[in-house]
Write an enzyme that holds these catalytic residues in place. Structure first.
Site, PDB file in Angstrom:
ATOM      1  N   MET A 165       1.042  -0.961  -0.217  1.00  0.00           N
ATOM      2  CA  MET A 165       0.598   0.507   0.080  1.00  0.00           C
ATOM      3  C   MET A 165       0.793   1.294  -0.302  1.00  0.00           C
ATOM      4  SD  MET A 165      -1.627  -0.619   3.929  1.00  0.00           S
ATOM      5  CE  MET A 165      -2.388   0.669   3.501  1.00  0.00           C
TER       6      MET A 165
ATOM      7  N   GLU B 225      -0.116   3.612   9.360  1.00  0.00           N
ATOM      8  CA  GLU B 225      -1.231   2.816   9.633  1.00  0.00           C
ATOM      9  C   GLU B 225      -2.814   4.188  10.557  1.00  0.00           C
ATOM     10  OE1 GLU B 225      -3.659   1.612   7.760  1.00  0.00           O
ATOM     11  OE2 GLU B 225      -1.871   0.455   6.664  1.00  0.00           O
TER      12      GLU B 225
END
Ligand code: ST9
Ligand code: FAD
Length: 615
Positions: free
Chosen positions: A166, A454
């Site tokens: 990601m 995150e």
């Protein structure tokens, strides 16, 4: 001996005794799975985790991946490759995949319980092996309906075991993803050329898989109506490391223009490569638009939501093994005499005899067990979402509660775990905890990252209040409050604890109320928004404590009922421990929420008015 100590009994107690997850097995999308099989799966993964997966944990930390700047490639340590192969060959990663991607449909509550074992044993294995799970997002076009190309790509990702990443962060765009400047230029053949430098990309380069699929946020250039400022101007591109034949998945032999131009040296999770990725420096970095729609941030959040749950579960799994290692040490380490039997000749006792060590052990135990239950409880709402989707419906309430709980799992879970690993689990070992002979120092180093990536804890706190409470119109927090209120309206054996829980609920509701008042007052004086933001992390931690307290009381009461029915041996000890951890947490942690509320009520603007030089 394995560094990893799991707690299968507690996992099964949560799933089957407290949360009745047996009720989602044998029906709906899990109709082929019964409770007996679920227990067998847990037992098998537990064994694999404690043995082959845990095996290279320390070795790979001491001999981390080697980056060669000449070839811009990485060599992963051999010991880790062996464990990676064992995990891939075991096929357990398939429990996270849907049937259409050759997965083994498994309810999320069971999935996360299985993954706790993998994450606790060796979290980077999970990260490197997540290509299949990433494929699910590609298959779905990031939630916007996958195209034929997306579906074929996803199929190859699973069948050929490709890695995936990601790719959001840039040197000047961390928390503020919308500040990203990586650009995407449309090409005549429908593809895009990506240009820019991304930073901190997990698994960005490795030599364990044939290919890596990068999911990259970039800003389209020269296309009318898209590519504006902020997160809403970002689109999501699928950028392979190697070009491949779309029909067969065979690599064409052409290297795409995305390269790891650095691999970071870091405090923990050293075997997980954290890469600077440069796109389009010389050779074009060719990609295609996921789902053929410009909806990048929403598509990427499908990945982020899963990754945030993963990070919280990883943190809590690490605290669990940290506690169990500390417990084992404390039961063996003799030091000092019992307080009631002092004197120079008095027998030396194991440190479990000292009140302060007992306080510390029970702090670790109650937080670990409560947060493990928090993960499973959150996943039980995902079970509802999953079951509804399987019949083409949606469970709106479950989606909202899951959304509300995610920042708590990630933000609260990682903060509590990382702090307790250092202040309590490592501390139990005395000076030995500081040595590389025991896994604690590595646990502390490896768990710190969980509060950072995150979305940092500050971001989780803001997500909780501004998005999951205010933007949600109070629906999810209302449902949560209703659940606690109806629980407290019933009778249960932990009477005193229920009273304290009631006060804690009142304290948290009070803080939510005052933050909403401050936000409303911002219409008159915008500076009141600062007051709100001074309390978002506080609310995150308070709500986490409240939910954990509630879940522990529920679990404690289930245990108390079982004890009343009669139990003996290790089962009696286990159940007695469950009641004790509920009582301890409620009496030692929840009363602090009243003080937090008082602090929140005193929030003023003095901190924001202080000149920067005065810090
Ligand atoms: C990273 C990776 O750190 C670390 C470990 C990697 C390990 C990888 C391997 C394992 C993962 C496997 C995953 C497989 C995938 C599985 C999927 C299965 C199907 N919820 O508030 P706005 C969206 S990576 C949902 O205005 P700003 C929403 O679309 C780097 N959506 O924000 C919204 O629009 P709307 C991690 C959300 O001010 C839009 O965003 N980096 C949520 O523009 C804009 O929202 C970070 O996490 C949400 N909670 O931007 C960055 N929130 O409102 C942290 C937003 O219309 N920073 N959206 O719906 C933030 O999160 C910021 O708050 C911000 C702010 C960037 C969102
Ligand atoms: P900053 O955003 O600069 O934050 C600095 C400090 O300021 C933090 O304490 C933060 O909480 C605070 N802060 C910033 N903005 C605000 C605000 N608005 N309000 C309150 N406080 C604020 N990224 C990827 O895209 N893919 C990956 O695979 C990936 N893996 C990673 C792996 C590792 C090991 C690391 C270290 C990072 C990884 N990241 C990845 C990046 C990670 O997600 C970012 O580091 C993180 O989002 C924070 O961004 P930053 O480091 O730029 O810190």
């Amino acid at each position: 001996m394995s560094h990893y100590k799991s707690n299968l009994r507690d996992i099964e107690f949560n799933l089957f005794d407290v949360l009745d997850r047996g009720s989602v097995l044998g029906v709906g999308p899990a109709e082929d799975l019964d409770a007996e099989t679920a227990r067998a799966m847990l037992s098998e993964v537990d064994h694999l985790a404690r043995t082959k997966l845990a095996e290279p944990y320390a070795e790979a930390d001491r001999n981390p991946p080697i980056y060669d700047p000449e070839t811009r490639t990485v060599t992963i340590p051999e010991s880790f490759k062996v464990a990676y192969k064992a995990y891939i060959d075991s096929d357990w990663w398939r429990v996270e995949l849907p049937a259409e991607l050759d997965g083994q449909p498994t309810p999320p509550s069971l999935r996360w319980s299985l993954m706790e074992l993998v994450l606790g044993a060796n979290a980077p294995l999970y990260m490197y092996s997540a290509g299949g799970k990433f494929a699910e997002v590609v298959h779905l076009g990031g939630g916007d309906g996958g195209t034929e190309r997306d579906k074929l790509t996803a199929k190859h990702m699973v069948e050929r075991g490709w890695g995936a990443t990601m790719v959001l962060t840039e040197p000047d765009a961390g928390s503020d993803v919308g500040a990203g400047t990586t650009k995407a230029y449309p090409q005549a053949d429908g593809s895009w050329h990506i240009e820019g430098v991304k930073r901190f990309i997990t698994s960005g380069e490795q030599d364990m898989t044939e290919n890596i699929i990068h999911l990259v946020l970039a800003r389209p250039v020269g296309v009318e109506g898209v590519g504006g400022p902020g997160t809403k101007g970002l689109s999501l591109f699928v950028v392979p490391k190697y070009e491949f034949d779309l029909q067969t998945g065979e690599l064409t032999g052409e290297r795409n223009g995305v390269y790891a131009t650095n691999v970071e040296k870091k405090m923990g999770i050293k075997v997980s490569t954290t890469c600077e990725l440069t796109f389009g420096d010389g050779t074009p970095a060719k990609g295609y638009l996921l789902g053929e729609v410009h909806n990048g941030i929403a598509q990427m959040f499908k990945v982020i939501e899963h990754a945030r749950m993963m990070v919280g579960t990883k943190a809590i799994a690490t605290l669990s093994t940290g506690y169990l290692n500390a417990l084992e040490y404390a039961k063996e380490r003799k030091q000092g005499a019992d307080l009631l039997n002092p004197g120079k000749d008095a027998p030396r006792v194991t440190i479990t005899h000292h009140p302060d060590v007992r306080r510390s052990l029970m702090t670790q135990k109650s937080f670990t067990e409560g947060m493990r239950l928090l993960v499973a409880w959150t996943a039980s709402f995902q079970d509802r979402v999953w079951a509804a989707e399987a019949i083409g419906e949606r469970d709106d309430d479950a989606e909202r509660i899951n959304d509300l709980l995610l920042p708590i799992v990630k933000g609260y879970g990682s903060e509590r775990s990382w702090v307790l690993l250092g202040t309590e689990s490592l501390q139990t070992f005395g000076g030995s905890g500081f040595l590389a002979d025991y896994p604690l120092e590595q646990y502390v180093r490896d768990a710190k990252i969980d509060t950072l990536y995150e979305g940092t804890t500050a971001i989780q706190g803001q997500d909780l209040f501004f998005r999951k409470i205010v933007k949600d119109g109070g629906r999810a927090i209302g449902l949560l409050t209703e659940e606690l209120t109806s629980f407290l309206a019933t009778d249960g054996p932990l009477t005193e604890e229920r009273e304290i829980l009631k006060s804690a609920l009142d304290d948290v509701s009070g803080v939510v109320g005052l933050m909403i008042n401050d936000l409303t007052a911002a219409a008159e004086d915008p500076k009141n928004t600062y007051k709100v933001a001074l309390n978002t992390t506080r609310l995150l931690m308070m709500l986490g404590d409240l939910v954990v307290g509630y879940l522990l009381v529920r679990a404690g009461e289930v245990a108390a009922a079982k004890l009343a029915d009669g139990a003996s041996g290790t089962e009696e000890a286990f159940l007695t421990g469950k009641v004790a951890s509920a009582k301890f947490f409620v009496s030692q942690v929840l009363p602090k929420l009243a003080a937090e509320r008082r602090i929140a009520e005193k929030t003023d603007l003095s901190l924001m008015e202080l000149p920067e030089e005065a810090f």
